[in-house]
Design a protein around this motif. Structure first.
Motif, PDB file in Angstrom:
ATOM      1  N   ILE A  37       0.839  -1.193   0.000  1.00 41.79           N
ATOM      2  CA  ILE A  37       0.000   0.000   0.000  1.00 41.79           C
ATOM      3  C   ILE A  37       0.877   1.247   0.000  1.00 41.79           C
ATOM      4  O   ILE A  37       2.032   1.199   0.416  1.00 41.79           O
ATOM      5  N   PRO A  38       0.349   2.387  -0.476  1.00 38.19           N
ATOM      6  CA  PRO A  38       1.143   3.619  -0.533  1.00 38.19           C
ATOM      7  C   PRO A  38       1.333   4.259   0.838  1.00 38.19           C
ATOM      8  O   PRO A  38       0.658   3.898   1.814  1.00 38.19           O
ATOM      9  N   ALA A  39       2.240   5.220   0.899  1.00 37.90           N
ATOM     10  CA  ALA A  39       2.564   5.896   2.159  1.00 37.90           C
ATOM     11  C   ALA A  39       1.341   6.557   2.788  1.00 37.90           C
ATOM     12  O   ALA A  39       1.217   6.624   4.014  1.00 37.90           O
ATOM     13  N   ALA A  40       0.419   7.009   1.948  1.00 35.76           N
ATOM     14  CA  ALA A  40      -0.781   7.675   2.465  1.00 35.76           C
ATOM     15  C   ALA A  40      -1.637   6.741   3.304  1.00 35.76           C
ATOM     16  O   ALA A  40      -2.388   7.193   4.176  1.00 35.76           O
ATOM     17  N   VAL A  41      -1.529   5.445   3.050  1.00 35.37           N
ATOM     18  CA  VAL A  41      -2.257   4.452   3.843  1.00 35.37           C
ATOM     19  C   VAL A  41      -1.354   3.856   4.913  1.00 35.37           C
ATOM     20  O   VAL A  41      -1.801   3.571   6.024  1.00 35.37           O
ATOM     21  N   GLN A  42      -0.056   3.725   4.610  1.00 35.36           N
ATOM     22  CA  GLN A  42       0.888   3.194   5.591  1.00 35.36           C
ATOM     23  C   GLN A  42       0.878   4.005   6.886  1.00 35.36           C
ATOM     24  O   GLN A  42       1.107   3.456   7.963  1.00 35.36           O
ATOM     25  N   LYS A  43       0.602   5.281   6.785  1.00 32.52           N
ATOM     26  CA  LYS A  43       0.623   6.122   7.980  1.00 32.52           C
ATOM     27  C   LYS A  43      -0.416   5.693   9.011  1.00 32.52           C
ATOM     28  O   LYS A  43      -0.298   6.025  10.199  1.00 32.52           O
ATOM     29  N   VAL A  68      -8.558  -0.584   3.831  1.00 28.57           N
ATOM     30  CA  VAL A  68      -8.513   0.879   3.878  1.00 28.57           C
ATOM     31  C   VAL A  68      -8.150   1.444   2.502  1.00 28.57           C
ATOM     32  O   VAL A  68      -8.787   2.385   2.007  1.00 28.57           O
ATOM     33  N   TYR A  69      -7.147   0.847   1.864  1.00 27.24           N
ATOM     34  CA  TYR A  69      -6.738   1.333   0.541  1.00 27.24           C
ATOM     35  C   TYR A  69      -7.828   1.087  -0.493  1.00 27.24           C
ATOM     36  O   TYR A  69      -8.109   1.952  -1.339  1.00 27.24           O
ATOM     37  N   GLN A  70      -8.457  -0.069  -0.435  1.00 26.69           N
ATOM     38  CA  GLN A  70      -9.537  -0.378  -1.370  1.00 26.69           C
ATOM     39  C   GLN A  70     -10.703   0.599  -1.206  1.00 26.69           C
ATOM     40  O   GLN A  70     -11.305   1.035  -2.181  1.00 26.69           O
ATOM     41  N   GLU A  71     -11.016   0.927   0.050  1.00 23.01           N
ATOM     42  CA  GLU A  71     -12.173   1.782   0.326  1.00 23.01           C
ATOM     43  C   GLU A  71     -11.899   3.267   0.094  1.00 23.01           C
ATOM     44  O   GLU A  71     -12.782   4.010  -0.332  1.00 23.01           O
ATOM     45  N   SER A  72     -10.673   3.704   0.373  1.00 23.63           N
ATOM     46  CA  SER A  72     -10.384   5.139   0.273  1.00 23.63           C
ATOM     47  C   SER A  72      -9.619   5.503  -0.988  1.00 23.63           C
ATOM     48  O   SER A  72      -9.837   6.577  -1.568  1.00 23.63           O
ATOM     49  N   GLY A  73      -8.714   4.613  -1.434  1.00 20.64           N
ATOM     50  CA  GLY A  73      -7.956   4.881  -2.652  1.00 20.64           C
ATOM     51  C   GLY A  73      -7.308   6.248  -2.618  1.00 20.64           C
ATOM     52  O   GLY A  73      -6.667   6.623  -1.634  1.00 20.64           O
ATOM     53  N   ASP A  74      -7.483   6.976  -3.671  1.00 23.53           N
ATOM     54  CA  ASP A  74      -6.932   8.331  -3.760  1.00 23.53           C
ATOM     55  C   ASP A  74      -8.038   9.378  -3.676  1.00 23.53           C
ATOM     56  O   ASP A  74      -7.900  10.503  -4.185  1.00 23.53           O
ATOM     57  N   THR A  75      -9.154   9.011  -3.054  1.00 25.57           N
ATOM     58  CA  THR A  75     -10.314   9.910  -3.038  1.00 25.57           C
ATOM     59  C   THR A  75     -10.176  11.048  -2.043  1.00 25.57           C
ATOM     60  O   THR A  75     -10.870  12.056  -2.152  1.00 25.57           O
ATOM     61  N   ILE A  80     -12.224   6.540   5.902  1.00 26.35           N
ATOM     62  CA  ILE A  80     -11.233   5.749   5.175  1.00 26.35           C
ATOM     63  C   ILE A  80     -11.577   4.264   5.074  1.00 26.35           C
ATOM     64  O   ILE A  80     -10.993   3.555   4.258  1.00 26.35           O
ATOM     65  N   MET A  81     -12.517   3.781   5.888  1.00 21.87           N
ATOM     66  CA  MET A  81     -12.988   2.402   5.732  1.00 21.87           C
ATOM     67  C   MET A  81     -14.409   2.346   5.195  1.00 21.87           C
ATOM     68  O   MET A  81     -15.023   1.283   5.155  1.00 21.87           O
ATOM     69  N   GLN A  82     -14.921   3.509   4.772  1.00 20.14           N
ATOM     70  CA  GLN A  82     -16.299   3.598   4.269  1.00 20.14           C
ATOM     71  C   GLN A  82     -17.235   2.849   5.225  1.00 20.14           C
ATOM     72  O   GLN A  82     -18.039   2.012   4.818  1.00 20.14           O
ATOM     73  N   GLU A  98     -10.085   8.309  12.473  1.00 19.17           N
ATOM     74  CA  GLU A  98      -9.986   7.413  13.636  1.00 19.17           C
ATOM     75  C   GLU A  98     -11.339   6.788  13.954  1.00 19.17           C
ATOM     76  O   GLU A  98     -11.429   5.603  14.273  1.00 19.17           O
ATOM     77  N   THR A  99     -12.401   7.582  13.837  1.00 21.24           N
ATOM     78  CA  THR A  99     -13.747   7.045  14.056  1.00 21.24           C
ATOM     79  C   THR A  99     -14.079   6.017  12.984  1.00 21.24           C
ATOM     80  O   THR A  99     -14.653   4.962  13.266  1.00 21.24           O
ATOM     81  N   SER A 100     -13.698   6.315  11.747  1.00 22.58           N
ATOM     82  CA  SER A 100     -13.954   5.378  10.653  1.00 22.58           C
ATOM     83  C   SER A 100     -13.273   4.042  10.916  1.00 22.58           C
ATOM     84  O   SER A 100     -13.863   2.975  10.712  1.00 22.58           O
ATOM     85  N   LEU A 101     -12.019   4.081  11.391  1.00 22.73           N
ATOM     86  CA  LEU A 101     -11.299   2.849  11.700  1.00 22.73           C
ATOM     87  C   LEU A 101     -11.959   2.083  12.836  1.00 22.73           C
ATOM     88  O   LEU A 101     -12.111   0.856  12.772  1.00 22.73           O
ATOM     89  N   ASN A 102     -12.352   2.781  13.880  1.00 21.15           N
ATOM     90  CA  ASN A 102     -12.985   2.114  15.023  1.00 21.15           C
ATOM     91  C   ASN A 102     -14.296   1.447  14.623  1.00 21.15           C
ATOM     92  O   ASN A 102     -14.550   0.303  14.984  1.00 21.15           O
ATOM     93  N   VAL A 103     -15.109   2.165  13.857  1.00 17.27           N
ATOM     94  CA  VAL A 103     -16.403   1.613  13.435  1.00 17.27           C
ATOM     95  C   VAL A 103     -16.183   0.461  12.458  1.00 17.27           C
ATOM     96  O   VAL A 103     -16.783  -0.611  12.580  1.00 17.27           O
TER      97      VAL A 103
END
Length: 318
Positions: A37-43, A68-75, A80-82, A98-103
């Motif tokens: 995955i790219p750096a934008a997602v690695q973070k 996360v990368y599949q759901e957010s891509g470069d949008t 980020i997890m839709q 952070e809320t998106s990740l938790n949910v």
């Protein structure tokens, strides 16, 4: 009457072994290589790992990063997890990553638990993040193993155009083998580079497929020793059928001398009459490739379960 009693006892024993065998699968660790995955997602890796461990799916960290990368891509979306829709909200309603990740990870964890209960495979779990938990029931009623055909028929049964029937493939294209499992592992193998590559090339064809108790070939699926026997056999190395017999047939090596292509053995992973109850292929980097858990794939030996049950390493005879 005596024959009937013996038959009943035998059936009961098989059921017990199968149940404990499946419990061992659930104790398993990461079956995946690193997410590409790219750096934008690695973070997000530290936070994804933290939240995943909180919801007891830390072993899925690489897959979650791929999601996360599949759901957010470069949008540029902050959801980020839709995961808004899993809360019954319109898409992109969640505006905090952070809320998106938790949910999203909490929802993913609920799918994992439900798929475990229904004894469905890895592909079902990942596809269900897109389709919803109803897909687990659909797969469970059709053999327990997700396929592209099942995903397409599930989508069609909801009026067509429902979800992404190729979601599993889209996510897993971002999860690849690490260098240790590839060229580096081949160069270090006691079997020699070409033989190791042949073994792992065959083994890799089955990555992500479901664990099948008693399975020993591609048409039936594989359990742990069935997989090792088959893939080494395809490379011209004959191994006996069970983990115990394979342990007995190998030359023991010290942990400091273990190399990619050696076998790694475990004891007490479920209740049976053998000392050795599980086997995998050591691939370097303190990881193995095995049939267990949510399917066939890579597993870290740093996991506390495997550490507690490690019996030793064996080198096959060419």
């Amino acid at each position: 009457m005596k024959k009937i009693i013996i038959a009943v006892v035998a059936i009961f024993f098989i059921i017990i072994v199968a149940v404990f065998g499946y419990k061992q699968q659930q104790e398993d660790n990461n079956n995946f290589g690193k997410a590409n995955i790219p750096a934008a997602v690695q973070k997000w890796r530290p936070l994804v790992s933290e939240v995943a461990n909180k919801y007891k799916v830390g072993n899925y960290t690489e897959v979650l990063l791929a999601i996360v990368y599949q759901e957010s891509g470069d949008t540029g979306t902050n959801d980020i997890m839709q995961s808004s829709e899993s809360e019954g909200l319109p898409p992109n309603s969640i505006v905090d990553p952070e809320t998106s990740l938790n949910v999203g990870i909490k929802y993913f964890s609920s799918i994992v638990q439900y798929a475990d209960k229904k004894k469905c495979d890895l592909a079902t779990i990942i596809q269900s993040y897109n389709f919803g938990q109803g897909y687990v029931d659909y797969v469970a009623s059709n053999g327990g193993k997700s396929t592209k055909e099942l995903a397409e028929s599930f989508s069609a049964s909801h009026g067509g155009g429902y979800g992404d029937p190729s979601y599993y493939d889209h996510v897993m294209r971002y999860v690849s083998m690490t260098d240790t499992e590839g060229e580096e592992g081949a160069s270090q193998s006691a079997l020699g580079s070409d033989l190791y590559k042949k073994i792992m090339g065959t083994a890799g064809k089955f990555q992500g497929e479901a664990y099948v108790f008693g399975g020993s070939n591609p048409s039936t699926g594989f359990d742990c020793s069935g997989l090792t026997q088959y893939v080494y056999g395809q490379a011209g190395i004959n191994l006996p059928r069970t983990a115990q017999a394979q342990y007995d047939a190998t030359s023991k090596v010290a942990p400091s001398d273990v190399k990619p292509g050696d076998l790694v053995f475990f004891q007490g992973t479920y209740q049976c009459g053998d000392y050795i109850t599980h086997v995998g292929i050591y691939v370097g980097g303190n990881k193995m490739y095995q049939s267990g858990g949510h399917g066939i794939g890579y597993t870290s030996l740093d996991n506390s379960f495997w550490k507690a049950h490690l019996a030793g390493y064996g080198r096959v005879r060419k």
